[in-house]
Design a protein around this motif. Structure first.
Motif, short mmCIF file in Angstrom:
data_model
loop_
_atom_site.label_atom_id
_atom_site.label_comp_id
_atom_site.label_asym_id
_atom_site.label_seq_id
_atom_site.Cartn_x
_atom_site.Cartn_y
_atom_site.Cartn_z
N LEU A 308 0.83 -1.20 0.00
CA LEU A 308 0.00 0.00 0.00
C LEU A 308 0.87 1.25 0.00
O LEU A 308 0.65 2.18 -0.80
N THR A 309 1.86 1.30 0.89
CA THR A 309 2.68 2.50 1.01
C THR A 309 3.53 2.73 -0.24
O THR A 309 3.92 3.86 -0.53
N ALA A 310 3.82 1.66 -0.98
CA ALA A 310 4.67 1.78 -2.16
C ALA A 310 3.97 2.48 -3.32
O ALA A 310 4.64 2.97 -4.24
N PHE A 311 2.63 2.53 -3.31
CA PHE A 311 1.97 3.11 -4.49
C PHE A 311 0.83 4.08 -4.19
O PHE A 311 0.57 4.98 -5.01
N TYR A 312 0.15 3.94 -3.05
CA TYR A 312 -1.05 4.77 -2.91
C TYR A 312 -0.72 6.09 -2.23
O TYR A 312 -0.35 6.13 -1.05
N ASP A 313 -0.88 7.15 -2.98
CA ASP A 313 -0.62 8.50 -2.51
C ASP A 313 -1.43 9.46 -3.38
O ASP A 313 -2.32 9.04 -4.13
N GLU A 314 -1.12 10.75 -3.27
CA GLU A 314 -1.85 11.76 -4.05
C GLU A 314 -1.74 11.50 -5.55
O GLU A 314 -2.70 11.69 -6.30
N ALA A 315 -0.57 11.06 -6.00
CA ALA A 315 -0.38 10.79 -7.43
C ALA A 315 -1.30 9.68 -7.91
O ALA A 315 -1.91 9.77 -8.98
N GLU A 316 -1.40 8.60 -7.13
CA GLU A 316 -2.25 7.48 -7.53
C GLU A 316 -3.73 7.87 -7.50
O GLU A 316 -4.51 7.43 -8.34
N LEU A 317 -4.10 8.71 -6.55
CA LEU A 317 -5.49 9.19 -6.51
C LEU A 317 -5.80 9.95 -7.80
O LEU A 317 -6.86 9.73 -8.42
N HIS A 318 -4.90 10.82 -8.23
CA HIS A 318 -5.14 11.55 -9.48
C HIS A 318 -5.06 10.61 -10.69
O HIS A 318 -5.77 10.82 -11.68
N SER A 319 -4.24 9.56 -10.60
CA SER A 319 -4.17 8.58 -11.69
C SER A 319 -5.51 7.87 -11.87
O SER A 319 -5.98 7.66 -13.00
N LEU A 320 -6.12 7.49 -10.75
CA LEU A 320 -7.43 6.82 -10.84
C LEU A 320 -8.50 7.79 -11.33
O LEU A 320 -9.41 7.41 -12.07
N ALA A 321 -8.39 9.07 -10.93
CA ALA A 321 -9.32 10.07 -11.45
C ALA A 321 -9.11 10.27 -12.96
O ALA A 321 -10.08 10.39 -13.72
#
Length: 426
Positions: A308-321
């Motif tokens: 989880l810590t390796a990928f989920y952050d603000e960047a991944e949230l915007h990637s999913l958006a």
């Protein structure tokens, strides 16, 4: 006579974090795997099981429930009509006509057998053995973010899952160690599943998913259960099945861990947003993004699993958006989230960089900005463009869209020359 509550089923649901609706969703997915038809179980039926109003579900539903839980129906508190309630040992031969062994059931048998140490074994398995495996898991995660979707990553993760199960059979261990080993095996198998999804090998991903779900149930680990069901949602989303994707993601979001840790809640909501994009639910996207962002802001700096810590952050949230708005056809908003994602990406997220860049090119081209879109697409590294299945597919689609949008243009010519270097010489 008044119905007697099925307290055994209730206890299992409480222990594993299932609500009536989330268990119904899980049973429906299992029914589809068994019968090829989408199940029609709902929360009301599960409540009927819990209350004792239904003491013996039909054969297909029982089989699906057994696949989800890893337990025989009678071990879940159900009782055939006419059987004395004092008899609790499941029969070897049930009247259930669906005796064929599914992959999940086979995995369960193998895993349970692995849990029993051999009669001559004297070795003591400890947490140091588990920690050695967990270090290897970190290496798999790193490879995924660097070269995601490759078959060798999938195969390595699958081998390490088997290694964790073989370790179960190599000596004696405490229940805590055994549970942690099952969690490690489930983690590796879920990484194999994700590598197959990322490489668009969806049948292989489905096989890994079924094995991972069983191992996760044996471990009792909420975090790995969340990862596997959340990945199942992604699998169905990539298959263009938003209803199934939503059902699987709902199982992940219903787990207790999402109420304890806002970061898990945020990821579940963010992936729901991506599903909404595939379903063209335009009106819900902004609200869902805001909910995911708000949950992320509430998350503390607690220790969390490396995956989880390796990928989920603000960047991944915007990637999913970005994925959601691109699927929904809102090109300007997709481009906005692409730029936000690229600005926030950590350096090790090379796979994510290639995916976000390819999506940005699509959003720009759809708005008629041919030159900018071509320049963006040309910035995708050749290695990702040729070796990552998802990126390759997106760039092939970009080529077709560019030829349709601006045939004969300088941008189309430059793109053709650029991609020619990717093709192996004769």
């Amino acid at each position: 006579m008044d119905a007697t509550r099925n307290t055994v089923l209730e206890a299992w649901m409480d222990e594993h974090g299932f609500s009536s609706n989330s268990l119904a969703n899980a049973v429906n997915l299992a029914l589809e795997r068994l019968t090829g038809r989408i199940g029609k179980c709902d929360g009301r039926q599960v409540r009927d099981w819990r209350s004792g109003r239904v003491k013996w579900p039909n054969s297909a539903t029982r089989k699906a429930l057994e696949d989800v839980t890893g337990r025989h129906a009678m071990e879940l508190g159900f009782m055939p009509r006419g059987r004395p309630s004092s008899t609790v040992t499941p029969r070897q031969e049930d009247e259930d006509p669906m005796h064929r062994r599914t992959l999940v059931a086979g995995t369960l048998s193998a895993a349970v057998a692995a849990a029993a140490p051999g009669p001559r074994s004297t070795r003591r398995i400890g947490m140091s053995d588990v920690e050695s495996l967990q270090e290897k898991f970190g290496a798999v995660i790193a490879s995924d973010h660097n070269r995601g979707g490759q078959r060798d990553i999938e195969q390595r993760a699958a081998r390490l899952a088997d290694e964790a199960l073989n370790l179960q059979n190599s000596g004696s261990a405490t229940q805590r160690v055994r549970s942690t080993l099952y969690a490690a095996a489930a983690s590796f198998r879920s990484s194999a599943m994700w590598a197959a999804i990322d490489g668009r090998r969806f049948q292989d991903a489905t096989t890994h998913m079924r094995e991972a779900q069983t191992l996760a149930e044996l471990s009792g680990d909420q975090a790995i259960k969340f990862r596997i069901w959340s990945h199942a949602g992604s699998l169905y989303r990539h298959l263009g099945r938003p209803a199934d994707a939503r059902a699987a993601n709902d199982v992940a979001r219903s787990l207790h861990i999402t109420r304890r840790d806002p970061m898990f809640a945020s990821l579940g909501i963010a992936r729901q947003m991506a599903i909404q994009g595939v379903a063209h639910e335009h009106g819900n996207l902004r609200r869902t993004f805001d909910q995911a962002q708000e949950a992320m802001a509430r998350a503390s700096e607690d220790r969390r699993p490396v995956w989880l810590t390796a990928f989920y952050d603000e960047a991944e949230l915007h990637s999913l958006a970005l994925s959601a708005y691109l699927a929904a056809g809102d090109w300007p908003t997709a481009e906005f989230h692409a730029h936000r994602c690229l600005a926030a990406l950590r350096p090790h997220m090379r796979r994510s960089l290639a995916i976000a860049t390819s999506r940005l090119a699509h959003a720009q081209l759809a708005q008629g900005d041919v030159e900018a879109a071509t320049h963006t697409a040309m910035s995708v590294p050749a290695e990702a463009a040729t070796q990552h299945a998802r990126v390759s597919r997106m760039l092939q689609e970009f080529s077709a869209a560019l030829r349709a949008t601006a045939p004969g243009s300088a941008s189309a010519h430059n793109w053709t020359e650029h991609t020619a270097a990717w093709r192996p010489s004769a």
